[in-house]
Scaffold this motif. Structure first.
Motif, PDB file in Angstrom:
ATOM      1  N   ALA A 220       0.833  -1.209   0.000  1.00 52.36           N
ATOM      2  CA  ALA A 220       0.000   0.000   0.000  1.00 52.36           C
ATOM      3  C   ALA A 220       0.868   1.260   0.000  1.00 52.36           C
ATOM      4  N   ALA A 221       0.255   2.364  -0.406  1.00 54.77           N
ATOM      5  CA  ALA A 221       0.831   3.709  -0.256  1.00 54.77           C
ATOM      6  C   ALA A 221       2.179   3.888  -0.946  1.00 54.77           C
ATOM      7  N   ARG A 224       3.548   7.322  -1.702  1.00 57.11           N
ATOM      8  CA  ARG A 224       4.202   8.096  -0.651  1.00 57.11           C
ATOM      9  C   ARG A 224       5.710   7.860  -0.636  1.00 57.11           C
TER      10      ARG A 224
ATOM     11  N   ALA B 179      -2.269  -1.732   6.632  1.00 53.16           N
ATOM     12  CA  ALA B 179      -1.676  -1.389   5.346  1.00 53.16           C
ATOM     13  C   ALA B 179      -1.596   0.126   5.209  1.00 53.16           C
ATOM     14  N   GLY B 180      -0.445   0.608   4.808  1.00 56.30           N
ATOM     15  CA  GLY B 180      -0.246   2.047   4.677  1.00 56.30           C
ATOM     16  C   GLY B 180       1.235   2.337   4.558  1.00 56.30           C
ATOM     17  N   GLU B 181       1.555   3.605   4.546  1.00 58.62           N
ATOM     18  CA  GLU B 181       2.941   3.994   4.295  1.00 58.62           C
ATOM     19  C   GLU B 181       3.914   3.393   5.311  1.00 58.62           C
ATOM     20  N   ALA B 183       3.716   0.658   7.263  1.00 60.14           N
ATOM     21  CA  ALA B 183       3.922  -0.788   7.098  1.00 60.14           C
ATOM     22  C   ALA B 183       4.730  -1.061   5.836  1.00 60.14           C
TER      23      ALA B 183
END
Lengths: 338, 406
Positions: A220-221, A224, B179-181, B183
């Motif tokens: 994800a992301a 960024r 989930a995201g930047e 991780a």
């Protein structure tokens, strides 16, 4: 001890007139745990330092006594052949006493915690510890508990900094300045520490980085992290200067993340035909070991003109020699490295 | 023994602001609350103008840790069934219900399924007779919707609320972060935040089917809270809670692989954290609890993925929650609905409010007293707090369980 900077050749392709800060300011970190957070000149400094070892390694007598008397422990908690060998050769060519600890023959199997293992290694008064571990963050956990420099040889899906440095050195020697190049990284980005370290390294040095995989293998992301994500390999290859293929782990190939190796090859395999979409002189890279016929076809991998895959292995030894040298300068009381 | 608490600012049910009244106790009960002066047979307790509040009822802790609970003003704690062995038999309930008495009441939550295996109903009726006041699915979601519906029907007939964990286990299997930047940067396996909304949506549908009371122990995402909000508007018997970790930390706190910030559910994005604060403000969230889960180095000083989740939260629960009042999100009286009155209602105990006839579980609070959270100086059996070194405000000066000073 003499200053390590004199006598080393200037890095080819490096930005003209690039100056490094004096002494330890060129690389002020105690450990090499990752590329994230490194300044561009710190990366370039390590690459420049590696150049002299590329030259040495091409001579018939490949030895320096720079690390004489030092003990380097390679603590590998996860299986590895090439990275372990590369670090072992690097340490030995520098004159260090190199000891390899394999998890299989260690007390880890007897239930000792990682911290206790770290404290034990520390008590043996190693001068540098090289660590590989299957869990993200494990190397940092050990680094916090030991007195000597720690080099991350790969932790989980987190980082593999020396791989990114050897890749950068390979690109730099072939292509000149990395800044402005378009690099396409294709494969299992989600689980790849090589991808993460390369993303940090190449974007820090000013390259345009694209990653490509089925969305199920992209974390994800990504936006960024200053990379452009693709799921269409043909589009990701368009105009690329460098194509870096990642290894697809066998256990992810059969229905878990992708339906089958042959489907993956069809959609994401680097073939001669597909390669025509990239720049005519695009460089082909792979961190190894390759799954021939899955992520890369043999004729592409073995193309002497375009493929830098064996050169990557060669650069790996030089980069690891440079890292061992630079990180032990404080303990060796090298002038300017207090 | 008869006591009279004087010179106190008393939090009374229904009143927006604390009132200057006296609170009389008789034995373990609150006798009356008014301005009547002390009688000859009453022992007076001078609160010196401090706040007198109902003891905190901590809904969903993983260990009975009396020093930490008393430090934090907690007089009752509902113990999660995830013990070793699991609280899935009447004898286990009986044993744990008496563990802390008399100075701390533990309300063991009955395991919904045998061994918390998610597939066979435990002897919930017998556990109710043994003293269980609610049922809980533990740290896990019951993935099988058929079992879940049977459980809800059964608990509805026994008139027992079901406290559930809200994460779709198909999505969260193996995940240790959202989930995201963060991780992605750390290379940690993660699950999308929507794992929560997905599980809540199913359980809401099953509440609609069964009419059972479901309490979502921790709702931590904007989408999950939206579903709860809508279900409440529909009139379903649903409540939800949260812990301060998800109100005051986002997933950035796990940077550098800080295992003290590893939670279940994992810390969320800053947007979700803001949504949680908004849900405190608009009343969607009904309960704040500590999730107290003290963990020593053997569980926490490990690589992130291998470390256990959870934090020692009992002693920081009140001080952190008071920030919500200081920040103007809620009133002091609303805060004690979240900390005491609503948990009491869910458990069906006559406590949690300073009202005639209720158990005299009282705490005297100095709202402004400054202190600093220090992982090395915790009353808890382990110092695993992600709030280490945080300046905090608000201390419990005295605590009374059933009228008895502790």
């Amino acid at each position: 001890m003499t200053s390590q900077q004199t006598g080393s050749p200037p890095a080819t392709g490096q930005t003209a007139g690039h100056q490094f800060p004096a002494g330890s300011d060129a690389f002020p970190h105690r450990h090499l745990l990752g590329i994230a957070g490194l300044q561009p000149w710190e990366i370039l400094f390590l690459l420049k330092e590696a150049e002299q070892w590329v030259d040495l390694n091409r001579q018939s007598s490949k030895h320096t006594n720079r690390l004489d008397g030092l003990t380097v422990i390679n603590a590998f908690f996860e299986n590895s052949t090439r990275t372990l060998l590369s670090f072992e050769i690097a340490g030995k060519r520098m004159g260090a006493d190199v000891v390899n600890m394999h998890a299989a023959q260690s007390s880890v199997k007897k239930g000792e915690t990682l911290i206790d293992t770290a404290v034990t290694l520390n008590a043996m008064r190693a001068d540098a510890i090289v660590i590989r571990h299957a869990s993200s963050g494990a190397v940092q956990l050990i680094a916090d508990k030991v007195d000597c420099p720690v080099l991350n040889a790969g932790d989980g899906s987190h980082e593999h900094p020396t791989q990114a440095l050897l890749d950068a050195l390979t690109i730099q020697r072939r292509k000149g300045d990395i800044s402005g190049l378009t690099v396409t990284i294709c494969g299992d980005v989600m689980h790849s520490r090589v991808a993460r370290s390369n993303i940090y390294c190449l974007t820090t040095l000013g390259a345009k980085v694209r990653v490509c995989a089925p969305t199920s293998l992209l974390p994800a992301a990504l936006d960024r992290m200053n990379v452009e994500a693709f799921s269409d390999f043909d589009k990701a290859l368009d105009g690329a200067d460098v194509v870096m293929m990642l290894r697809l782990q066998n256990e992810r190939m059969n229905g878990d993340f992708i339906p089958s190796p042959r489907e993956f090859h069809h959609l994401y395999g680097l073939t001669r035909e597909r390669l025509t979409l990239a720049k005519p002189d695009a460089l082909i890279m792979h961190p190894g070991p390759m799954n021939r016929g899955v992520e890369i076809s043999s004729d592409v991998a073995d193309d002497l003109e375009r493929s830098a895959i064996t050169e990557q292995v060669e650069m790996g030894v030089a980069v690891r020699m440079a890292c061992l040298d630079v990180l032990t300068r404080r303990s060796r009381a090298v002038e300017g490295w207090s | 023994m008869k006591q009279l608490f004087i010179n106190a600012q008393v939090l009374l049910p229904g009143a927006q602001a604390p009132q200057s009244v006296n609170v009389a106790t008789d034995g373990d009960r609150i006798a009356h609350v008014d301005e009547a002066p002390a009688l000859r047979d009453q022992q007076t307790i001078d609160c010196n103008g401090a706040l007198l509040a109902p003891g905190i009822i901590d809904l969903g802790v993983f260990a009975i840790d009396k020093p930490a609970f008393h430090y934090g003003g907690i007089t009752r704690a509902a113990l999660m069934p995830d013990q070793s062995p699991v609280l899935d038999l009447p004898a286990m309930i009986k044993h744990n219900a008496s563990e802390g008495k008399p100075d701390l009441w533990s309300h063991p939550l009955a395991a919904a399924t045998k061994g918390l295996n998610g597939s066979e109903l435990a002897e919930i009726g017998l556990m109710k007779q043994a003293g269980a006041r609610a049922v809980a699915t533990g740290r896990n979601w019951i993935a099988n919707s058929g079992i879940m519906l049977k459980l809800l029907h059964y608990c509805r007939s026994l008139d027992m609320p079901v406290i559930v964990h809200s994460e779709d286990s198909g999505l969260t299997a193996g995940a240790v972060a959202t989930a995201g930047e963060t991780a992605t940067r750390l290379g940690l396996s993660s699950a999308p935040a929507s794992a929560e909304a997905l599980s809540i949506a199913r359980d809401i549908a099953l509440v609609r089917e069964s009419g059972a009371h479901v309490h979502f122990r921790q709702v931590t995402t904007a989408k999950g809270l939206d579903l709860v909000r809508a279900a409440k508007a529909e009139g379903l018997t649903i409540t939800c809670g949260i812990t301060p970790a998800h109100l005051f930390l986002s997933d950035i706190a796990i940077s550098d692989f800080r295992t003290f910030a590893k939670m279940s559910p994992p810390l969320r994005s800053e947007e979700d954290r803001q949504a949680c604060l908004a849900a405190i403000k608009d009343g969607t969230i009904d309960v704040i609890s500590s999730g107290h889960d003290p963990r020593g180095p053997e569980d926490k000083r490990l690589p992130f993925a291998e470390a256990e989740s959870g934090m020692a939260g009992a002693e920081t629960l009140l001080a952190l929650s008071l920030n919500l009042v200081r920040d103007g999100l809620i009133s002091l009286s609303r805060l004690f609905e979240l900390l005491s009155a609503t948990p009491a209602k869910i458990l069906g105990v006559d406590a949690g409010q300073i009202a005639e006839g209720n158990e005299a579980d009282l705490i005297v609070i100095d709202q402004d007293a400054p202190w600093q959270v220090d992982t090395r100086k915790m009353a808890a059996s382990a110092g695993n707090t992600p709030f280490d070194k945080l300046p905090a405000q608000g201390r419990v000066r005295a605590i009374y369980k059933g009228g008895k000073a502790l």
